[in-house]
Motif scaffolding. Structure first.
Motif, PDB file in Angstrom:
ATOM      1  N   GLU A 125       0.507  -1.151   0.185  1.00  0.00           N
ATOM      2  CA  GLU A 125      -0.240  -0.082   0.422  1.00  0.00           C
ATOM      3  C   GLU A 125       1.111   1.424   0.313  1.00  0.00           C
ATOM      4  N   GLN A 126       2.333   1.522   0.232  1.00  0.00           N
ATOM      5  CA  GLN A 126       3.492   2.350   0.255  1.00  0.00           C
ATOM      6  C   GLN A 126       4.243   2.333  -0.571  1.00  0.00           C
ATOM      7  N   LEU A 127       4.951   1.482  -0.566  1.00  0.00           N
ATOM      8  CA  LEU A 127       6.556   1.407  -1.022  1.00  0.00           C
ATOM      9  C   LEU A 127       5.729   1.340  -2.705  1.00  0.00           C
ATOM     10  N   SER A 128       5.387  -0.602  -2.943  1.00  0.00           N
ATOM     11  CA  SER A 128       5.247  -0.644  -4.777  1.00  0.00           C
ATOM     12  C   SER A 128       4.038   0.230  -5.007  1.00  0.00           C
ATOM     13  N   VAL A 129       3.519   1.164  -3.910  1.00  0.00           N
ATOM     14  CA  VAL A 129       2.932   1.970  -5.316  1.00  0.00           C
ATOM     15  C   VAL A 129       2.999   3.240  -5.539  1.00  0.00           C
ATOM     16  N   ILE A 130       4.738   3.527  -5.240  1.00  0.00           N
ATOM     17  CA  ILE A 130       5.288   4.688  -5.787  1.00  0.00           C
ATOM     18  C   ILE A 130       5.544   4.854  -6.985  1.00  0.00           C
ATOM     19  N   PRO A 131       5.362   5.938  -7.586  1.00  0.00           N
ATOM     20  CA  PRO A 131       5.323   5.461  -9.659  1.00  0.00           C
ATOM     21  C   PRO A 131       6.981   6.130  -9.407  1.00  0.00           C
ATOM     22  N   GLY A 132       7.029   4.639 -10.266  1.00  0.00           N
ATOM     23  CA  GLY A 132       8.138   4.566 -11.429  1.00  0.00           C
ATOM     24  C   GLY A 132       8.615   3.109 -10.676  1.00  0.00           C
ATOM     25  N   THR A 133       7.855   3.107 -10.011  1.00  0.00           N
ATOM     26  CA  THR A 133       8.686   1.916  -8.595  1.00  0.00           C
ATOM     27  C   THR A 133       8.548   0.668  -9.800  1.00  0.00           C
ATOM     28  N   LEU A 134       9.939   0.057 -10.338  1.00  0.00           N
ATOM     29  CA  LEU A 134       9.744  -1.001 -10.839  1.00  0.00           C
ATOM     30  C   LEU A 134       9.896  -2.770 -10.148  1.00  0.00           C
ATOM     31  N   HIS A 135      10.759  -3.115  -9.612  1.00  0.00           N
ATOM     32  CA  HIS A 135      11.192  -3.666  -8.361  1.00  0.00           C
ATOM     33  C   HIS A 135      11.821  -3.785  -7.062  1.00  0.00           C
ATOM     34  N   ILE A 136      11.215  -4.493  -6.594  1.00  0.00           N
ATOM     35  CA  ILE A 136      11.718  -4.582  -4.709  1.00  0.00           C
ATOM     36  C   ILE A 136      12.131  -5.881  -4.491  1.00  0.00           C
ATOM     37  N   SER A 137      13.276  -5.939  -3.932  1.00  0.00           N
ATOM     38  CA  SER A 137      13.625  -7.881  -3.685  1.00  0.00           C
ATOM     39  C   SER A 137      14.108  -6.532  -2.076  1.00  0.00           C
ATOM     40  N   SER A 138      12.835  -7.642  -1.067  1.00  0.00           N
ATOM     41  CA  SER A 138      13.317  -7.323   0.453  1.00  0.00           C
ATOM     42  C   SER A 138      14.065  -8.798   1.278  1.00  0.00           C
ATOM     43  N   PHE A 139      14.669  -8.151   2.509  1.00  0.00           N
ATOM     44  CA  PHE A 139      15.521  -9.492   2.909  1.00  0.00           C
ATOM     45  C   PHE A 139      15.209  -9.054   4.750  1.00  0.00           C
ATOM     46  N   PHE A 140      15.159 -10.205   5.396  1.00  0.00           N
ATOM     47  CA  PHE A 140      14.575  -9.616   6.532  1.00  0.00           C
ATOM     48  C   PHE A 140      15.531 -10.213   7.618  1.00  0.00           C
ATOM     49  N   VAL A 141      15.837  -9.500   8.279  1.00  0.00           N
ATOM     50  CA  VAL A 141      17.204  -9.624   9.487  1.00  0.00           C
ATOM     51  C   VAL A 141      16.892 -10.330  10.398  1.00  0.00           C
ATOM     52  N   MET A 142      17.693 -12.046  10.810  1.00  0.00           N
ATOM     53  CA  MET A 142      17.201 -12.389  11.007  1.00  0.00           C
ATOM     54  C   MET A 142      17.723 -12.382  12.673  1.00  0.00           C
ATOM     55  N   ALA A 143      18.951 -11.460  13.044  1.00  0.00           N
ATOM     56  CA  ALA A 143      19.730 -10.963  14.174  1.00  0.00           C
ATOM     57  C   ALA A 143      20.596 -10.044  13.875  1.00  0.00           C
ATOM     58  N   ASP A 144      20.598  -8.878  14.650  1.00  0.00           N
ATOM     59  CA  ASP A 144      21.404  -8.013  14.474  1.00  0.00           C
ATOM     60  C   ASP A 144      22.624  -8.503  15.072  1.00  0.00           C
ATOM     61  N   VAL A 145      23.687  -7.998  14.295  1.00  0.00           N
ATOM     62  CA  VAL A 145      24.879  -8.018  14.366  1.00  0.00           C
ATOM     63  C   VAL A 145      25.576  -7.128  15.142  1.00  0.00           C
ATOM     64  N   LYS A 146      25.717  -5.973  14.526  1.00  0.00           N
ATOM     65  CA  LYS A 146      26.129  -4.964  14.860  1.00  0.00           C
ATOM     66  C   LYS A 146      25.523  -4.179  14.575  1.00  0.00           C
ATOM     67  N   ASN A 147      24.826  -2.441  15.252  1.00  0.00           N
ATOM     68  CA  ASN A 147      23.858  -1.708  15.502  1.00  0.00           C
ATOM     69  C   ASN A 147      24.540  -0.550  16.228  1.00  0.00           C
ATOM     70  N   SER A 148      24.870   0.407  15.042  1.00  0.00           N
ATOM     71  CA  SER A 148      25.552   1.699  16.029  1.00  0.00           C
ATOM     72  C   SER A 148      25.510   2.585  15.293  1.00  0.00           C
ATOM     73  N   THR A 149      25.464   4.277  15.623  1.00  0.00           N
ATOM     74  CA  THR A 149      25.119   5.487  14.882  1.00  0.00           C
ATOM     75  C   THR A 149      26.650   6.364  15.215  1.00  0.00           C
ATOM     76  N   VAL A 150      27.202   5.675  15.687  1.00  0.00           N
ATOM     77  CA  VAL A 150      28.600   6.330  15.884  1.00  0.00           C
ATOM     78  C   VAL A 150      29.492   6.535  14.862  1.00  0.00           C
ATOM     79  N   ILE A 151      30.478   7.580  14.515  1.00  0.00           N
ATOM     80  CA  ILE A 151      31.136   7.297  13.290  1.00  0.00           C
ATOM     81  C   ILE A 151      32.861   8.070  13.335  1.00  0.00           C
ATOM     82  N   PRO A 152      33.471   6.993  12.888  1.00  0.00           N
ATOM     83  CA  PRO A 152      34.782   6.862  13.897  1.00  0.00           C
ATOM     84  C   PRO A 152      35.009   8.661  13.430  1.00  0.00           C
ATOM     85  N   VAL A 153      35.448   9.510  14.526  1.00  0.00           N
ATOM     86  CA  VAL A 153      35.895  10.256  14.342  1.00  0.00           C
ATOM     87  C   VAL A 153      37.073  10.820  15.067  1.00  0.00           C
ATOM     88  N   GLU A 154      37.369  10.105  15.623  1.00  0.00           N
ATOM     89  CA  GLU A 154      39.467   9.906  16.278  1.00  0.00           C
ATOM     90  C   GLU A 154      40.432   9.187  15.203  1.00  0.00           C
TER      91      GLU A 154
END
Length: 154
Positions: A125-154
């Motif tokens: 109802e939301q993603l596939s109906v966006i005009p111009g969308t030709l193909h969508i492939s979905s991948f489902f996360v089975m486990a979070d191995v690493k999830n960080s928002t920290v950008i290395p700056v040092e």
């Protein structure tokens, strides 16, 4: 001239790890008094290096158990097609990230959903109906191995 010195980088690292640190706590960790720490943080905010402060929520405790990555291909690779798609995606609250990429598809999108039924609704109802969308492939996360928002700056 380098835009960030070592002290700026240490401040940024500390704030990325815990944005609720007080100026005094940051100063103690980097051996500076409150005034120069405060001035540096304000400068980093003014210059846009610090964009905003956010709170990171535990998705599982909120019932949002499903993380999905989608590869999206548009039917045309033109400036207008990209702009239209990006405008449509920006307003979808389920979309956490959307990146235009090089390669065999145009966008890599990260989506959060409560369950498969909710994702199916979002997909149909939301993603596939966006005009111009030709193909969508979905991948489902089975486990979070690493999830960080920290950008290395040092």
């Amino acid at each position: 001239m380098e835009i960030l010195d070592k002290t700026d980088r240490r401040i940024l690292t500390l704030l990325q790890q815990n944005a609720r640190l007080t100026i005094q706590e940051i100063g103690q960790k980097i051996n500076l008094s409150k005034t120069p720490v405060h001035e540096r943080i304000k400068r980093l905010e003014r210059e846009g290096i610090i964009e905003r402060y956010v709170t990171i929520l535990d998705k599982k405790k909120l019932g949002n158990l499903l993380i999905v990555f989608c590869q999206v291909t548009l039917d045309r690779q033109t400036r207008d097609a990209f702009a239209d798609f990006e405008t449509a995606v920006r307003v979808l609250p389920d979309v956490l990230e959307c990146n235009r990429v090089s390669g065999t598809f145009d966008y890599l999108i990260k989506i959060v959903s409560k369950d498969m039924e909710s994702y199916n609704y979002f997909y149909q109802e939301q993603l596939s109906v966006i005009p111009g969308t030709l193909h969508i492939s979905s991948f489902f996360v089975m486990a979070d191995v690493k999830n960080s928002t920290v950008i290395p700056v040092e």
